[in-house]
Design a protein around this motif. Structure first.
Motif, PDB file in Angstrom:
ATOM      1  N   UNK A 139       0.822  -1.211   0.000  1.00 21.69           N
ATOM      2  CA  UNK A 139       0.000   0.000   0.000  1.00 21.69           C
ATOM      3  C   UNK A 139       0.855   1.258   0.000  1.00 21.69           C
ATOM      4  N   UNK A 140       2.050   1.157   0.572  1.00 20.72           N
ATOM      5  CA  UNK A 140       2.959   2.307   0.557  1.00 20.72           C
ATOM      6  C   UNK A 140       3.354   2.638  -0.879  1.00 20.72           C
ATOM      7  N   UNK A 141       3.520   1.610  -1.706  1.00 16.71           N
ATOM      8  CA  UNK A 141       3.805   1.838  -3.130  1.00 16.71           C
ATOM      9  C   UNK A 141       2.581   2.390  -3.835  1.00 16.71           C
ATOM     10  N   UNK A 142       1.419   1.809  -3.561  1.00 21.00           N
ATOM     11  CA  UNK A 142       0.215   2.174  -4.310  1.00 21.00           C
ATOM     12  C   UNK A 142      -0.282   3.586  -3.991  1.00 21.00           C
ATOM     13  N   UNK A 143       0.103   4.132  -2.850  1.00 21.70           N
ATOM     14  CA  UNK A 143      -0.268   5.519  -2.552  1.00 21.70           C
ATOM     15  C   UNK A 143       0.574   6.511  -3.354  1.00 21.70           C
ATOM     16  N   UNK A 144       1.638   6.015  -3.994  1.00 18.51           N
ATOM     17  CA  UNK A 144       2.527   6.901  -4.747  1.00 18.51           C
ATOM     18  C   UNK A 144       2.438   6.701  -6.263  1.00 18.51           C
ATOM     19  N   UNK A 145       1.972   5.542  -6.699  1.00 13.50           N
ATOM     20  CA  UNK A 145       1.859   5.312  -8.141  1.00 13.50           C
ATOM     21  C   UNK A 145       0.804   6.236  -8.746  1.00 13.50           C
ATOM     22  N   UNK A 146       0.897   6.423 -10.060  1.00 14.84           N
ATOM     23  CA  UNK A 146      -0.022   7.319 -10.769  1.00 14.84           C
ATOM     24  C   UNK A 146      -0.315   6.728 -12.137  1.00 14.84           C
ATOM     25  N   UNK A 147      -1.118   7.411 -12.915  1.00 12.88           N
ATOM     26  CA  UNK A 147      -1.623   6.805 -14.155  1.00 12.88           C
ATOM     27  C   UNK A 147      -0.599   6.758 -15.290  1.00 12.88           C
ATOM     28  N   UNK A 148       0.621   7.243 -15.055  1.00 12.07           N
ATOM     29  CA  UNK A 148       1.680   7.112 -16.054  1.00 12.07           C
ATOM     30  C   UNK A 148       2.600   5.931 -15.770  1.00 12.07           C
ATOM     31  N   UNK A 149       2.268   5.152 -14.755  1.00  9.84           N
ATOM     32  CA  UNK A 149       3.125   4.051 -14.308  1.00  9.84           C
ATOM     33  C   UNK A 149       2.667   2.737 -14.931  1.00  9.84           C
ATOM     34  N   UNK A 150       3.638   1.877 -15.238  1.00 12.00           N
ATOM     35  CA  UNK A 150       3.368   0.508 -15.667  1.00 12.00           C
ATOM     36  C   UNK A 150       4.114  -0.434 -14.728  1.00 12.00           C
ATOM     37  N   UNK A 151       3.383  -1.335 -14.083  1.00 10.92           N
ATOM     38  CA  UNK A 151       3.993  -2.402 -13.287  1.00 10.92           C
ATOM     39  C   UNK A 151       4.088  -3.637 -14.163  1.00 10.92           C
ATOM     40  N   UNK A 152       5.246  -4.328 -14.135  1.00 13.71           N
ATOM     41  CA  UNK A 152       5.432  -5.489 -15.010  1.00 13.71           C
ATOM     42  C   UNK A 152       5.848  -6.720 -14.205  1.00 13.71           C
ATOM     43  N   UNK A 205      -5.741  -1.555 -17.228  1.00 12.71           N
ATOM     44  CA  UNK A 205      -5.631  -0.181 -16.749  1.00 12.71           C
ATOM     45  C   UNK A 205      -6.588   0.018 -15.581  1.00 12.71           C
ATOM     46  N   UNK A 206      -6.414   1.081 -14.807  1.00 13.21           N
ATOM     47  CA  UNK A 206      -7.297   1.318 -13.664  1.00 13.21           C
ATOM     48  C   UNK A 206      -8.761   1.526 -14.054  1.00 13.21           C
ATOM     49  N   UNK A 207      -9.013   1.977 -15.285  1.00 12.32           N
ATOM     50  CA  UNK A 207     -10.393   2.232 -15.701  1.00 12.32           C
ATOM     51  C   UNK A 207     -11.055   1.025 -16.370  1.00 12.32           C
ATOM     52  N   UNK A 208     -10.395  -0.135 -16.296  1.00 14.47           N
ATOM     53  CA  UNK A 208     -11.034  -1.360 -16.736  1.00 14.47           C
ATOM     54  C   UNK A 208     -10.694  -1.836 -18.129  1.00 14.47           C
ATOM     55  N   UNK A 209      -9.821  -1.142 -18.846  1.00 10.86           N
ATOM     56  CA  UNK A 209      -9.408  -1.600 -20.165  1.00 10.86           C
ATOM     57  C   UNK A 209      -8.473  -2.799 -20.004  1.00 10.86           C
ATOM     58  N   UNK A 210      -8.684  -3.840 -20.771  1.00 11.51           N
ATOM     59  CA  UNK A 210      -7.867  -5.046 -20.641  1.00 11.51           C
ATOM     60  C   UNK A 210      -7.385  -5.531 -21.999  1.00 11.51           C
ATOM     61  N   UNK A 211      -6.270  -6.254 -21.976  1.00 14.28           N
ATOM     62  CA  UNK A 211      -5.710  -6.818 -23.196  1.00 14.28           C
ATOM     63  C   UNK A 211      -5.054  -8.147 -22.865  1.00 14.28           C
ATOM     64  N   UNK A 212      -4.978  -8.997 -23.885  1.00 10.29           N
ATOM     65  CA  UNK A 212      -4.392 -10.326 -23.740  1.00 10.29           C
ATOM     66  C   UNK A 212      -3.436 -10.569 -24.892  1.00 10.29           C
TER      67      UNK A 212
END
Length: 287
Positions: A139-152, A205-212
């Protein structure tokens, strides 16, 4: 509806370069490196970012590994980065528009550098140590991430950050749908794009867009099961972010290129081969 990742005219157009553009028109990526003897992963990521078309790529290395990195680099540039205060200083340069943290970074250095990188509000890829460093306090990470971030994350890193979501993953005929659902839930929780690696890579993505992206059957690339392949994927995505693609499109296009390069090279592949195969992939698709 989930997007099935494949080569399209839009993807091809996004990879092309205008003959009138200069190097800064294609962005400047910064890849953070770990300490002495740990710089190879960052070099793989940096080389991939450069090969995929970023205009400039710089490795930021601690003092202890500066000369080691200097002996290995030519087209990739190098700068000293002793601490997170120095990183904030580097990010005063707006031309540095994409960051990659994690490959070979070391968990202690990652815990220090990730908050400073996220403070800079740049397009940012977090992988490997940049994820594992926060396994006890995600949660410490997630309070700092933003919509320009990609976690892999790969599956192990996903379990560390999202243990409850990992428990929901099915191993039967519903495995694909459960992986998509878990990735989507993770993206909403983290507030950023999440790419969960595997033979079937899921992106959300956070707004629900998905890809496979399926690297199975006729598109299987078993040679990607080699050390450093994930670091190259991080670099490819970072390079695409530097070129101006959105986090979601960078992740989708990066996943496709990563597999296509592996399939183009074939058996005997090692991670160093992946960036060097990208030019042939571009020629093959007419970029």
């Amino acid at each position: 509806m989930t997007r099935q990742i494949a080569l399209t005219d839009d993807m091809r157009a996004s990879l092309a370069k205008s003959p009138e553009a200069h190097k800064y028109g294609h962005g400047h990526a910064l890849v953070l490196s770990g300490g002495a003897g740990q710089g190879g992963a960052a070099r793989l990521a940096a080389r991939a970012a450069l090969r995929v078309g970023a205009g400039l790529v710089t490795i930021a290395a601690p003092t202890a590994s500066f000369y080691e990195q200097s002996a290995q680099l030519t087209a990739v540039m190098l700068t000293a980065l002793p601490d997170s205060y120095s990183l904030r200083g580097l990010l005063q340069d707006d031309r540095l528009n994409a960051l990659c943290l994690g490959p070979g970074l070391g968990q202690k250095r990652a815990a220090e550098m990730v908050p400073a990188a996220l403070w800079g509000a740049r397009a940012t890829v977090l992988d490997a140590d940049a994820l594992t460093a926060f396994e006890h306090e995600p949660d410490h990470l997630f309070t700092q991430t933003h919509d320009k971030v990609v976690l892999t994350p790969h599956m192990g890193e996903f379990r560390r950050l999202f243990p409850d979501l990992a428990e929901t993953l099915a191993e039967d005929d519903n495995a694909r749908e459960s992986k998509l659902h878990a990735t989507s839930a993770a993206a909403k929780r983290a507030g950023c794009t999440v790419l969960l690696k595997g033979a079937e890579t899921t992106i959300a993505t956070p707004d629900g867009e998905t890809a496979l992206h399926c690297a199975t059957g006729a598109r299987a690339a078993p040679w990607l099961a080699t050390a450093g392949a994930g670091d190259v994927l991080s670099g490819i995505i970072t390079g695409l972010l530097a070129r101006g693609l959105s986090p979601f499109d960078s992740a989708c296009t990066g996943a496709w290129l990563h597999v296509e390069a592996a399939r183009s090279f074939g058996p005997g592949l090692i991670a160093e081969d992946l960036p060097e195969t990208l030019p042939q992939v571009f020629r093959d698709i007419g970029v």
